[in-house]
Design an enzyme around this catalytic site. Structure first.
Site, PDB file in Angstrom:
ATOM      1  N   HIS A 135      -1.047  -0.073  -9.544  1.00 41.17           N
ATOM      2  CA  HIS A 135      -1.629  -1.680  -8.917  1.00 41.17           C
ATOM      3  C   HIS A 135      -2.238  -2.269  -9.463  1.00 41.17           C
ATOM      4  O   HIS A 135      -3.541  -2.952  -9.554  1.00 41.17           O
ATOM      5  CB  HIS A 135      -2.832  -0.260  -8.601  1.00 41.17           C
ATOM      6  CG  HIS A 135      -3.187  -0.651  -6.759  1.00 41.17           C
ATOM      7  ND1 HIS A 135      -3.785  -0.586  -5.434  1.00 41.17           N
ATOM      8  CD2 HIS A 135      -3.643  -2.446  -6.479  1.00 41.17           C
ATOM      9  CE1 HIS A 135      -3.701  -1.371  -5.032  1.00 41.17           C
ATOM     10  NE2 HIS A 135      -3.528  -2.449  -5.390  1.00 41.17           N
TER      11      HIS A 135
ATOM     12  N   ARG B 127       0.517  -1.359   0.225  1.00 38.00           N
ATOM     13  CA  ARG B 127       0.312  -0.260  -0.206  1.00 38.00           C
ATOM     14  C   ARG B 127       0.767   1.330   0.270  1.00 38.00           C
ATOM     15  O   ARG B 127       1.660   1.185   0.652  1.00 38.00           O
ATOM     16  CB  ARG B 127      -0.895  -0.148   1.134  1.00 38.00           C
ATOM     17  CG  ARG B 127      -1.614  -0.686   1.482  1.00 38.00           C
ATOM     18  CD  ARG B 127      -3.147  -1.110   0.031  1.00 38.00           C
ATOM     19  NE  ARG B 127      -4.096  -1.218   0.073  1.00 38.00           N
ATOM     20  CZ  ARG B 127      -4.114  -2.621  -0.465  1.00 38.00           C
ATOM     21  NH1 ARG B 127      -3.280  -3.469  -1.690  1.00 38.00           N
ATOM     22  NH2 ARG B 127      -5.693  -3.022  -0.905  1.00 38.00           N
TER      23      ARG B 127
HETATM   24  P1  NDP Z   1      -1.468 -10.861   5.735  1.00 41.36           P
HETATM   25  O1  NDP Z   1      -2.518  -9.551   6.023  1.00 41.36           O
HETATM   26  O2  NDP Z   1      -1.455 -12.083   5.277  1.00 41.36           O
HETATM   27  O3  NDP Z   1       0.077 -10.382   6.170  1.00 41.36           O
HETATM   28  C1  NDP Z   1       0.557  -9.578   6.828  1.00 41.36           C
HETATM   29  C2  NDP Z   1       2.305  -9.468   7.221  1.00 41.36           C
HETATM   30  O4  NDP Z   1       2.683  -8.589   7.468  1.00 41.36           O
HETATM   31  C3  NDP Z   1       2.456 -11.083   8.421  1.00 41.36           C
HETATM   32  O5  NDP Z   1       3.353 -11.455   8.424  1.00 41.36           O
HETATM   33  C4  NDP Z   1       1.903  -9.862   9.382  1.00 41.36           C
HETATM   34  O6  NDP Z   1       3.557 -10.295  10.068  1.00 41.36           O
HETATM   35  C5  NDP Z   1       3.593  -8.929   8.666  1.00 41.36           C
HETATM   36  N1  NDP Z   1       2.887  -7.637   9.790  1.00 41.36           N
HETATM   37  C6  NDP Z   1       1.717  -6.893   9.903  1.00 41.36           C
HETATM   38  N2  NDP Z   1       2.342  -5.860  10.700  1.00 41.36           N
HETATM   39  C7  NDP Z   1       3.453  -5.602  10.871  1.00 41.36           C
HETATM   40  C8  NDP Z   1       4.255  -4.521  11.921  1.00 41.36           C
HETATM   41  N3  NDP Z   1       3.615  -3.563  12.852  1.00 41.36           N
HETATM   42  N4  NDP Z   1       5.916  -5.220  11.881  1.00 41.36           N
HETATM   43  C9  NDP Z   1       6.039  -6.984  11.544  1.00 41.36           C
HETATM   44  N5  NDP Z   1       5.642  -6.842  10.170  1.00 41.36           N
HETATM   45  C10 NDP Z   1       4.186  -6.561  10.470  1.00 41.36           C
HETATM   46  O7  NDP Z   1      -0.773  -9.472   4.062  1.00 41.36           O
HETATM   47  P2  NDP Z   1      -0.721 -10.678   2.635  1.00 41.36           P
HETATM   48  O8  NDP Z   1       0.861 -10.857   3.097  1.00 41.36           O
HETATM   49  O9  NDP Z   1      -2.224 -11.506   2.479  1.00 41.36           O
HETATM   50  O10 NDP Z   1      -0.493  -8.790   1.989  1.00 41.36           O
HETATM   51  C11 NDP Z   1       0.059  -7.987   1.816  1.00 41.36           C
HETATM   52  C12 NDP Z   1       0.004  -7.089   2.156  1.00 41.36           C
HETATM   53  O11 NDP Z   1      -0.425  -6.713   0.053  1.00 41.36           O
HETATM   54  C13 NDP Z   1      -2.362  -6.904   1.666  1.00 41.36           C
HETATM   55  O12 NDP Z   1      -2.274  -6.697   2.886  1.00 41.36           O
HETATM   56  C14 NDP Z   1      -2.266  -5.134   0.524  1.00 41.36           C
HETATM   57  O13 NDP Z   1      -2.115  -4.598   0.783  1.00 41.36           O
HETATM   58  C15 NDP Z   1      -1.180  -5.786  -0.188  1.00 41.36           C
HETATM   59  N6  NDP Z   1      -1.815  -6.000  -1.588  1.00 41.36           N
HETATM   60  C16 NDP Z   1      -1.425  -5.624  -2.859  1.00 41.36           C
HETATM   61  C17 NDP Z   1      -1.855  -5.984  -3.854  1.00 41.36           C
HETATM   62  C18 NDP Z   1      -1.178  -5.334  -5.324  1.00 41.36           C
HETATM   63  O14 NDP Z   1      -1.530  -6.266  -5.627  1.00 41.36           O
HETATM   64  N7  NDP Z   1      -0.061  -4.728  -5.399  1.00 41.36           N
HETATM   65  C19 NDP Z   1      -2.548  -7.285  -4.474  1.00 41.36           C
HETATM   66  C20 NDP Z   1      -3.335  -8.028  -3.260  1.00 41.36           C
HETATM   67  C21 NDP Z   1      -2.474  -7.537  -1.659  1.00 41.36           C
HETATM   68  P3  NDP Z   1       2.310 -11.480  11.192  1.00 41.36           P
HETATM   69  O15 NDP Z   1       2.835 -13.127  10.281  1.00 41.36           O
HETATM   70  O16 NDP Z   1       3.374 -11.825  12.589  1.00 41.36           O
HETATM   71  O17 NDP Z   1       1.464 -11.387  10.933  1.00 41.36           O
END
Ligand code: NDP
Length: 311
Positions: free
Chosen positions: A274, A226
């Site tokens: 995007h 994002r």
């Molecule tokens: P998930 O929600 O499955 O996982 C998020 C990850 O980020 C987890 O590993 C989590 O840690 C980590 N995380 C969250 N907050 C923190 C923090 N404060 N500090 C450290 N680590 C953190 O996300 P996805 O992998 O499914 O997707 C990620 C993002 O990709 C989505 O939220 C979306 O915004 C974006 N996206 C973009 C697209 C595009 O076309 N550009 C398409 C689809 C998604 P933990 O494992 O420990 O919980």
């Protein structure tokens, strides 16, 4: 009684989703586009991507909201979201599409493609000796459904791969760091930094001037998560100062990116609108239907979103 699923997306064709879901839902659930709903009281499920403000108020009997994508930041930030379970897509095809985009972007920087493109514009045969993947470190920030797959694909290519999340985890070939205190160290280790972090109150503008300064001189930056995870002014400054050598950016603070935005003209920056990964009806339909069947039976749901954590 037949329940209704209401669909809303300004980007995804309703017919494709209806046709993909019908075989999995059978007669138990009627699938209707938002503008065709005549009896809002029958609507028990919503499958939505960025519905307009006030959308949910029409449907007093909702029991499940499914986000038509992986990123739920816009949905969970709404004040009209009903107090029912929220699920997201966690589709293997979507994961593969994201991992291939991230791999492309990593290879773009690892193989100095911006340098060759610039040389080509000058009609110049400019040689730069390739570095092996084993000499290049990549850090993936965020190791969720999408980030974990991207990180393991990068590791499979032989890159020295680091990952960062809130909790420790085991990923083949990836050195996983966790917790706020580890971020600066991870940033300082990497030649290429990838943001795959969800947008939450804790990650908003996490990558600011101070964090870009922590990155190695000449590092490259990839953002596929994002735009708001990044302080864009600080990113432009780090690129223009030459501290960062380039970027591949799929997401921005404001989309579409304004035509006069400075990022368009920074050398070494690739901008895509995007699309690193999208929701795919055929592969996502079974899990959406499985959750609807689960809620009808009172079973546990999969791919639920934590409203507290915002992802
Ligand atoms: P998930 O929600 O499955 O996982 C998020 C990850 O980020 C987890 O590993 C989590 O840690 C980590 N995380 C969250 N907050 C923190 C923090 N404060 N500090 C450290 N680590 C953190 O996300 P996805 O992998 O499914 O997707 C990620 C993002 O990709 C989505 O939220 C979306 O915004 C974006 N996206 C973009 C697209 C595009 O076309 N550009 C398409 C689809 C998604 P933990 O494992 O420990 O919980």
């Amino acid at each position: 009684m037949t329940d209704t699923l209401v669909f809303y997306s300004a980007l995804d064709p309703f017919e494709d989703w209806r046709d993909a879901l019908t075989p999995h839902l059978g007669d138990a659930v009627q699938i209707q586009n938002h503008d065709a709903i005549t009896d809002p009281e029958k609507v028990r499920y919503a499958l939505v991507w960025m519905p307009p403000d006030g959308f949910f108020a029409r449907f007093p009997n909702l029991s499940l909201v499914t986000n038509l994508g992986a990123g739920v930041d816009r949905l969970v930030a709404r004040d009209d979201l009903p107090d029912v379970p929220v699920t997201r897509l966690s589709d293997p095809e979507m994961g593969r599409m994201m991992a291939s985009f991230v791999l492309f972007a990593v290879l773009r920087h690892a193989r100095n493609i911006p340098f060759f493109e610039a040389a080509q514009m000058r009609r110049e045969w400019a040689y730069k000796h390739p570095r092996p993947a084993t000499d290049i470190s990549v850090a993936v920030l965020g190791l969720g459904e999408l980030g974990a797959l991207a990180a393991t694909e990068i590791a499979r290519q032989g890159f020295v791969t680091h990952g960062w999340a809130t909790r420790p985890k085991d990923l083949p070939g990836v050195t996983v760091h966790h917790g706020d205190d580890a971020l600066d160290q991870v940033l300082g280790l990497a030649d290429i930094v990838v943001s795959q972090l969800p947008l939450t109150p804790r990650t908003r503008k996490l990558l600011n001037a101070e964090r870009f300064a922590r990155m190695k001189p000449d590092a490259s930056f990839i953002n596929v998560s994002r735009g708001e995870v990044v302080d864009e002014t600080a990113l432009v400054a780090a690129l223009k100062a030459g501290h960062l050598s380039g970027a591949t950016l799929d997401v921005f603070e404001k989309e579409p990116l304004a035509s006069d935005h400075p990022l368009w003209s920074v050398p070494g920056v690739l901008i895509t609108p995007h699309l690193a990964s999208v929701a795919l009806p055929k592969s996502a339909a079974p899990q959406i239907a499985a959750n609807i069947h689960a809620i009808r039976r009172g079973d546990e749901l999969r791919n639920t979103v934590s409203r507290v954590h915002g992802y």
